[in-house]
Motif scaffolding. Structure first.
Motif, PDB file in Angstrom:
ATOM      1  N   HIS A  36     -10.686   7.001 -48.870  1.00 31.78           N
ATOM      2  CA  HIS A  36     -11.311   6.085 -49.816  1.00 31.78           C
ATOM      3  C   HIS A  36     -12.104   5.042 -49.049  1.00 31.78           C
ATOM      4  N   ASP A  82     -12.978  -0.711 -51.581  1.00 30.88           N
ATOM      5  CA  ASP A  82     -12.236  -0.574 -52.833  1.00 30.88           C
ATOM      6  C   ASP A  82     -10.907  -1.318 -52.779  1.00 30.88           C
ATOM      7  N   TYR A 133      -3.996   2.669 -56.836  1.00 27.85           N
ATOM      8  CA  TYR A 133      -5.346   3.170 -56.529  1.00 27.85           C
ATOM      9  C   TYR A 133      -5.266   4.326 -55.531  1.00 27.85           C
ATOM     10  N   ARG A 186      -6.355   8.272 -56.060  1.00 25.96           N
ATOM     11  CA  ARG A 186      -7.287   8.974 -55.170  1.00 25.96           C
ATOM     12  C   ARG A 186      -6.637  10.266 -54.649  1.00 25.96           C
ATOM     13  N   ILE A 229      -7.631  -2.324 -61.705  1.00 19.11           N
ATOM     14  CA  ILE A 229      -8.387  -1.179 -61.188  1.00 19.11           C
ATOM     15  C   ILE A 229      -9.570  -0.864 -62.100  1.00 19.11           C
ATOM     16  N   LYS A 281     -12.374  -3.383 -61.551  1.00 20.66           N
ATOM     17  CA  LYS A 281     -13.026  -3.529 -60.248  1.00 20.66           C
ATOM     18  C   LYS A 281     -13.498  -2.236 -59.587  1.00 20.66           C
ATOM     19  N   ILE A 282     -12.963  -1.100 -60.011  1.00 18.58           N
ATOM     20  CA  ILE A 282     -13.334   0.172 -59.367  1.00 18.58           C
ATOM     21  C   ILE A 282     -14.221   0.978 -60.314  1.00 18.58           C
TER      22      ILE A 282
END
Length: 270
Positions: A153, A157, A170, A174, A221, A224-225
């Motif tokens: 990642h 992030d 997170y 992933r 998450i 912001k992602i």
């Protein structure tokens, strides 16, 4: 008191050793084995998790052994988006010290072993603000020469996320995204497994786990992602929740369709 004065003196002459590089470094990849993500047990704070991600992002794909990671307090705080001042430099040094002392247990299904080790082998601080970090050799099978069963990642992030639970969730999301957004990624487990994965307090029942950890992590998450749109689903046996799933509803196809609709809307209004 003497130690505090010494620390202030060490970093008073801090210099910027990477003025043009820190923004690029935020887009370096953090590559680690899936065992580190879903089978490691530890109690790292959000700052310690970010420092580890920063150090891991410095590992080169061709590295066959751990090299000394050369950085500086300026670079560390800049890349991790932390204000530069003496207190934060002191806190950063303490976090590195804790990474040397804190234990991590890593389960290896393939070899049927449990590795009990630490994260950082040593950290050396220079008067001018430079720092040298060496990772614990026991981590090398999980960070070097990875060909299979690994997840990557962007460093930026996890830098964005404030909660340690958000960072850990997170990484798990992933890890379970096997086809890089072509389909909905699903993280599935029992409430007890989620407690273990996220290092939740032992006395948490599912209600507290969901309200205090899962919902807040999902909210952060999603905010912001860009390529995550998480949703919590749960399965019950009678009144008891026995299965939890977190779906990432963001997919490449959905993003493409939404982008097409947006472009079409703009064109129509023009």
């Amino acid at each position: 008191m003497i130690m505090a004065k010494k620390q202030n003196y060490i970093w008073r002459n801090d210099r910027n050793f990477a003025l043009d590089e820190y923004e690029k470094q935020q887009y370096y990849y953090v590559v680690e084995s899936n065992d580190i993500i879903n089978k490691a047990r530890h109690d790292l704070t959000a700052r310690e998790l970010k420092i580890m991600d920063f150090v891991i992002s410095k590992i080169q794909p061709e590295d066959t052994q751990f090299n000394v990671i050369k950085t500086s307090m300026y670079e560390l705080t800049k890349v991790l988006n932390i204000k530069q001042n003496g207190k934060n430099y002191g806190d950063m040094a303490k976090a590195l010290g804790d990474l040397r002392k804190k234990e991590v247990l890593i389960y290896d299904d393939e070899h049927k072993t449990i590795t009990q080790t630490g994260w950082v082998q040593s950290a050396k601080y220079h008067e001018n603000g430079q720092v040298e970090i060496r990772l614990n050799e026991d981590l090398s099978p999980h960070l070097l020469g990875l060909k299979n069963h690994y997840t990557q990642h962007l460093l930026i992030d996890t830098v964005k996320l404030k909660s340690k639970y958000s960072i850990l969730l997170y990484k798990l999301m992933r890890e379970c995204d096997k086809d890089k957004g072509k389909s909905i990624a699903i993280l599935q487990g029992t409430p007890e497994e989620f407690k273990e994965w996220l290092g939740a307090p032992e006395d948490y029942d599912y209600r507290r786990l969901k309200e205090n950890i899962l919902k807040k992590a999902v909210e952060e998450i999603n905010l912001k992602i860009e390529d995550m749109d998480l949703e919590i689903l749960q399965g019950r046996y009678g009144r008891k929740v026995v299965q939890v799933e977190i779906h990432n509803n963001w997919t490449v196809q959905r993003a493409t369709e939404e982008n097409s609709k947006y472009v079409e809307s703009i064109t129509t209004h023009d």
